[in-house]
Scaffold this active site. Structure first.
Site, PDB file in Angstrom:
ATOM      1  N   GLY A  15       0.807  -1.180   0.040  1.00 42.68           N
ATOM      2  CA  GLY A  15       0.108   0.146  -0.181  1.00 42.68           C
ATOM      3  C   GLY A  15       0.882   1.131   0.000  1.00 42.68           C
ATOM      4  O   GLY A  15       2.071   1.037  -0.046  1.00 42.68           O
ATOM      5  N   TYR A 148     -14.544   1.692   9.932  1.00 39.01           N
ATOM      6  CA  TYR A 148     -13.116   2.140   9.884  1.00 39.01           C
ATOM      7  C   TYR A 148     -12.670   2.364  11.408  1.00 39.01           C
ATOM      8  O   TYR A 148     -11.884   1.816  12.051  1.00 39.01           O
ATOM      9  CB  TYR A 148     -12.430   3.065   8.920  1.00 39.01           C
ATOM     10  CG  TYR A 148     -11.167   3.435   9.143  1.00 39.01           C
ATOM     11  CD1 TYR A 148     -10.157   2.426   8.532  1.00 39.01           C
ATOM     12  CD2 TYR A 148     -10.845   4.514   9.250  1.00 39.01           C
ATOM     13  CE1 TYR A 148      -8.776   2.836   8.338  1.00 39.01           C
ATOM     14  CE2 TYR A 148      -9.262   4.870   8.926  1.00 39.01           C
ATOM     15  CZ  TYR A 148      -8.391   3.973   8.664  1.00 39.01           C
ATOM     16  OH  TYR A 148      -7.158   3.965   8.482  1.00 39.01           O
TER      17      TYR A 148
END
Ligand code: UDP
Length: 315
Positions: A15, A148
């Site tokens: 990422g 999240y």
């Protein structure tokens, strides 16, 4: 402290932040395994180290069980942009529950140190500013960001449970807004959006009236902070904010990016997403005290790097 025989697992290592971290660990001569299912990561991010003897890439999810011989575990694997976690709320929660459990089990079995990459989102829409680590936060547990925010809060709680019950050596870092090369154009976050829109001459999409604030940390500062947190013995058991305390309103950021790209773009105003925090600024006294860390790259310099990167890599 890590020596050159240390073996490191980086989940989410393909990422944006994870790949910069892998680059830096490899440059330091450490043995790195990167586990990433490329759900939001990109193989191109690790192309520079793919051929290195010390680097191994495992194209798998953290949701499945894994076993590596490691001394240090950085757990970054999770969708992290609002656009991504709105699209994958279940995956976001599983990466931060089963994924975190898998990392902690490995840390327990190998006697490894685990660094949990948490987020400023655990503070939700904060009632205090700047946000200090002992503030409990103001999070909507069922809102669109909850997958999240609550996922990371659960990860933090699970880390503390493993520490209390099994004595696992855990450090929790709360990452504030971070930017730099390798952010995806379609990532949806404010800096790639504004930079790409400005370069394309399209309107800059300001959400709400743009008076909400964020504080942006350049990725090289973030990576340095994460490594300090991992390799400083005194960080054991601590929860530490890593971010840049310079706060800016979103509209001022748009103006700055327009100026620094020399763009003639207009501003266009859109609805503020639900539960969008109205301010965010880290108190970094603890990072300074325990890690001797503070950011070095100012926003103008960092933005220049990002503008050049998006210009070179197409938008
Ligand atoms: N934002 C914006 N325009 C965009 C993208 C984001 O005005 O095109 C705003 C967003 O509403 C938020 C801030 O910029 O207030 C930062 O958003 P981002 O998605 O980068 O990260 P967040 O801090 O919300 O996780």
């Amino acid at each position: 402290m890590a020596d050159n025989k240390s073996r490191v697992l980086v989940t989410g290592g393909a990422g944006f932040i994870g790949s910069h971290l892998c680059d830096s660990l490899i440059a330091q001569g450490l043995d790195v395994v990167c586990r990433d299912d490329l759900s939001t990561g990109d193989r191109g991010n690790i192309s520079g180290i793919q051929g290195e003897k010390l680097f191994r890439f495992d194209l798998k999810s953290v949701e499945e069980f894994f076993d590596y011989d490691v001394d240090y575990i950085f757990h970054l694997a999770s969708p992290a942009s609002p656009v991504d976690y709105y699209r994958m709320p279940v995956k976001t929660m599983i990466s931060n529950s089963r994924g975190t459990e898998n990392c902690l089990e490995l840390a327990r079995k190998k006697g490894a140190r685990m660094l949990m990459c948490s987020t400023s989102e655990v503070y939700g829409d904060p009632g205090i500013s700047p946000q200090v680590e002992d503030y409990y936060g103001n999070v909507n547990p069922i809102g669109p960001r909850s997958c999240y925010d609550e996922g990371k809060r659960f990860s933090e709680a699970l880390c503390k449970a493993y520490e209390r019950e099994y004595g696992v050596d855990v450090v929790i870092v709360r990452i504030f807004n971070t930017y730099g090369p390798r952010m995806r154009k379609e990532d949806g976050r404010v800096i790639p959006n504004f930079v790409c829109q400005a370069l394309e001459g399209k309107p800059l999409t300001v959400y709400g009236d743009g008076s909400q604030t964020r504080s942006f940390c350049y990725v090289s500062d973030m990576v340095r902070g994460l490594k300090k947190a991992m390799f400083t013995p005194e960080a054991s058991g601590e929860v530490i904010n890593i971010g840049n305390p310079r706060e800016i309103e979103v509209l001022d950021l748009a103006v700055l990016i327009k100026k620094n790209t020399g763009s003639g773009s207009e501003m266009s105003y859109h609805d503020l997403p639900e539960n969008d925090p109205h301010l965010r600024r880290p108190d970094i006294s603890k990072a300074k005290r325990i890690l001797g860390w503070e950011p070095e790259v100012n926003l103008e310099t960092g933005l220049d790097h990002v503008i050049k990167w998006f210009s070179r890599n197409g938008w």
